[in-house]
Write an enzyme that holds these catalytic residues in place. Structure first.
Site, short mmCIF file in Angstrom:
data_model
loop_
_atom_site.label_atom_id
_atom_site.label_comp_id
_atom_site.label_asym_id
_atom_site.label_seq_id
_atom_site.Cartn_x
_atom_site.Cartn_y
_atom_site.Cartn_z
N GLU A 191 0.75 -1.06 -0.07
CA GLU A 191 0.04 -0.07 0.23
C GLU A 191 0.85 1.43 -0.15
OE1 GLU A 191 -3.51 0.70 -0.05
OE2 GLU A 191 -3.45 -1.31 -0.72
N SER A 206 -43.99 -34.45 26.09
CA SER A 206 -43.86 -35.24 27.60
C SER A 206 -42.61 -34.94 28.40
CB SER A 206 -43.91 -36.91 27.51
OG SER A 206 -45.14 -37.10 26.88
#
Length: 781
Positions: free
Chosen positions: A155, A421
């Protein structure tokens, strides 16, 4: 003159004042005695003069031509200087103008980085980061050294030598872009990029560019190069909602930026150019190709060697998940949902210490995926969830779904489903609180409550059974009778007392788990059985502190929970639920060497299947089903959920010394209301549940069915209005009349009737004929 004739003589004068060989002019006298000035005769000109004249002409022409070329160059230089001066004046004017529109430099300050929430496991390791950035800020020396090297190389190679703006870089970018015909390189330095990210909008205007340069110069004057680079690396966008190297590293590699290798650092550096397009989650080939460009650039600039390049190229990762992956992110989302209620808005970096054990978390996720991978497709099961907590309610593992990357919906916490249940233990515990015992006898036979005719899962009936047997075999008819015997309100009160927070419907079908609850609250309520009757509030946040640990913002207060069940009832329920695993519907959940108790749950048409169980160490709930409610292929709670529960619990208890459940697998008498009378308590060997049924005779069966005469209007009265029941023998359960007998010809149950879609319709409404039992014959039905 002679002979009178006239004659004319030619006179040829001579001139001594001029040489008639003059190069310029010649004089002569014509016949009329006129002196004429003319050009010299070519014949009279010397030979040397004729040869020198053309050479002079040529030399003059060459001098005139050479002067024109250098004059042109001089003019170009002159006008360039003039243009440069005026351009400088114009640029200076623009800088002054746009600079005047900015706030005073004395007021400039680096904006605060958005706060990060660091979420850790019990061992202090990072599970996730949450916040706008998606990761915490790291000091430059804490990062992998490859990261800053890769960023600078690709960069801004002159980062450490320029003053914030790089004229050489600008010129290079201009020439490159001009020769290629399109935008290839940018001339902005890292400092300029940081200035843009910190202060400016992304729009491309002349004003923004001027302001960017001014801010870059200010940054370079105020901060060191390393400080600027650290700020840049902690704020730059890497795609996929990751800002900063720590967020990106965890997003793409599931590791900290401290541990990134060379290949991964090159990939991160390559993302800065086009984060979305080059994301390894979107296009891994493009990301890896860009990473190789970064590696070559690093080698050209001397950061790495050829051998390191070869090694790094083999380290570049494969395609990353398109979203964060791992069950820990379900926990992170849960934490973020709870934080505002605990500390308010997050205004600074904080650390949240959770109760999660990362090892158990991984094992929980693995157990669900193992079962789903093996049987999910053929049984039409697509999702599963698991939550495991200790006796204090601290959540040790939580998995909200099969894959967080595919679905972020938390099925363990947010979803509410019918428990089936698996809700029955609350019904049985409420019955024990009202004086019944594990040996109380009920008739497992077809019954009718209003228009509801509950049936057992296997469509079979067992006649007279004890409560222990009824729970182990998950008999629906007995559970329905218990609800009406105690009253639905009493069941609801007990369930809420143990930790169920969802709204429950006060009707008979609550016995079969028709009111929706979350898996987490259901599992937390079971933990009260495990720990001997104390409330176990599910919680995942232990402590919240500032990032440096100097200030505690929150610390949980679940160390002294209230008692919600008596010791006797907790012990009896544990023993009864041990029977579910040892001899009942939950046999697939057996653990070698450990006492374990639990309950299966299956909803209508197998839309949901659950198993919730516990040892002395952990209480764990497991759910299997589909998000759209599509029925599975005969999947029950004793099937896939019990298998996944068993696999997880085996892994979770590996290396631990077995410890008995509370009550040690024995039935206990409640001193206040034991219901055992003078009968001895049943006992069992450690790890085994006691016999489920006591030997009975026809007399005891009939006695258990009819008991003492009872007024019809008092059948299944509301428990709060009933006087305290007298202790009864463990071989019978008191008066149990048929459920379809009501006073004054009505149904006798008022608001306790179940919803209309529970069970099957009566024969008169198209249902199957009712089965006739001994009880029906005796009662004349």
């Amino acid at each position: 003159m002679a002979g009178g004739g006239k004659s004319r003589d030619r006179i040829e004068p001579s001139f001594s004042g001029r040489d008639d060989r003059d190069d310029d002019d010649d004089f002569s006298i014509d016949a009329d005695d006129r002196v004429v000035r003319g050009r010299a005769s070519k014949r009279a000109a010397p030979k040397s003069s004729r040869t020198r004249q053309p050479e002079r002409l040529k030399r003059g022409r060459r001098e005139r031509e050479g002067g024109s070329f250098f004059g042109f160059i001089r003019r170009i230089v002159y006008w360039c200087i003039v243009f440069g001066i005026w351009a400088g004046i114009g640029i200076a004017g623009l800088v002054v103008y746009y600079g005047s529109r900015m706030p005073s430099a004395s007021t400039w300050a680096i904006p605060e980085r958005p706060p990060n929430v660091k979420i850790t496991a019990v061992d202090g390791s990072v599970m996730a980061n949450r916040g706008t950035t998606g990761g915490e800020a790291l000091a430059l020396e804490d990062m992998s050294p490859y990261i800053p090297e890769a960023i600078v190389a690709i960069e801004d190679r002159r980062f450490y030598s320029h003053f914030g703006v790089d004229p050489l870089g600008l010129a290079r970018a201009f020439v490159t872009n001009l020769t290629t015909g399109h935008m290839v390189q940018g001339g902005s330095t890292l400092t300029q990029q940081l200035a843009k990210n910190l202060f400016l909008s992304p729009e491309r205007t002349l004003e923004r560019k001027v302001q960017e340069v001014l801010l870059a110069l200010w940054l370079e004057q105020k901060y060191t190069k390393d400080q600027i680079l650290a700020m840049y690396l902690n704020r730059v966008f890497f795609g996929s909602n990751a800002y900063g190297v720590e967020a990106a590293s965890r997003r793409y590699f599931n590791k900290s930026a401290r541990d990134v290798n060379l290949g991964e650092a090159a990939l991160l550096a390559g993302l800065v150019k086009a984060p979305s397009r080059l994301s390894p989650a979107r296009d891994p080939q493009a990301a890896n190709a860009r990473a190789q460009v970064v590696l070559q650039t690093m080698r050209d600039q001397g950061y790495i060697t050829d051998d390191e390049v070869k090694t790094a190229m083999s380290q570049t990762p494969a395609k990353a998940k398109r979203y964060w992956s791992g069950a820990g992110h379900y926990v992170a989302d849960m934490v973020m949902d709870q934080l505002p209620g605990l500390i308010g808005d997050v205004k600074e970096d904080i650390v949240v210490d959770t109760t999660i054990d990362k090892t158990l978390e991984k094992r929980a996720e693995q157990s669900l995926n193992d079962v789903l991978s093996k049987d999910g497709a053929k049984l039409d099961v697509s999702q599963a969830a698991l939550v495991s907590l200790d006796g204090t309610g601290a959540i040790r593992a939580l998995v909200g779904g099969r894959d967080y990357a595919d679905s972020q919906f938390n099925r363990a916490v947010t979803a509410k489903r019918q428990p089936g249940s698996s809700f029955k233990p609350f019904v049985y515990a409420a019955a024990l609180e009202k004086g019944l015992t594990p040996f109380s006898v009920f008739n497992d036979a077809p019954i009718r409550i209003g228009d509801w005719t509950p049936e057992n899962y296997e469509k079979k009936y067992n006649g007279e059974v004890t409560l222990a047997t009824a729970l182990a075999k998950s008999l629906n008819t007995v559970a329905a009778q218990l609800v009406m015997y105690d009253g639905p309100d009493q069941v609801i009160k007990l369930a809420h007392r143990l930790g169920i927070e969802s709204e429950l419907q006060a009707n008979a079908s609550i016995a079969l788990g028709t009111s929706e609850v979350s898996l987490t609250e259901l599992t937390g309520a079971y933990a009260a059985f495990m720990n001997g009757g104390y409330k176990a509030t599910p919680h995942v946040i232990r402590r919240v502190t500032t990032a440096d640990g100097s200030k505690v913002l929150y610390e949980n207060t679940y160390d002294n929970p209230p008692r919600v069940l008596s010791e006797a009832i907790a012990a009896n329920m544990n023993t009864m639920m041990m029977g579910v695993i040892n001899q009942g519907t939950g046999k697939s959940a057996k653990l070698s060497g450990w006492q374990a108790a639990g309950k299966t749950g299956t909803t209508q048409n197998s839309r949901d299947a659950l198993f919730v169980g516990f040892t002395s160490n952990l209480t764990t709930g497991v759910w299997f089903g589909n998000d759209d409610g599509k029925p599975m292929k005969k999947v029950t709670g004793g099937g896939l959920p019990a298998k996944a529960w068993q696999e997880f619990m085996v892994a979770a208890h590996k290396g631990l010394s077995p410890a008995p459940l509370f009550g040690n697998g024995q039935f206990m008498a409640d001193p206040a209301n034991s219901g055992f009378g003078d009968q001895p308590m049943a006992s069992a060997e450690p790890g085994e549940a006691p016999p489920l049924e006591e030997p009975t005779t026809i007399g005891s069966i009939l006695s258990g069915v009819f008991g003492e005469p009872a007024d019809v209007s008092g059948r299944y009265p509301q428990a709060p209005d009933r006087p305290k029941r007298q202790p009864m023998a463990p071989t019978h359960g008191g008066p149990i009349p048929p459920a379809d007998v009501a006073q004054d010809g009505g149904d006798g149950y008022g608001d306790a009737l179940p919803p209309g879609d529970i069970g099957e319709p009566e024969p008169s409404q198209g249902g199957r004929p009712r089965r006739t039992t001994l009880l029906d014959l005796i009662m004349g039905q």
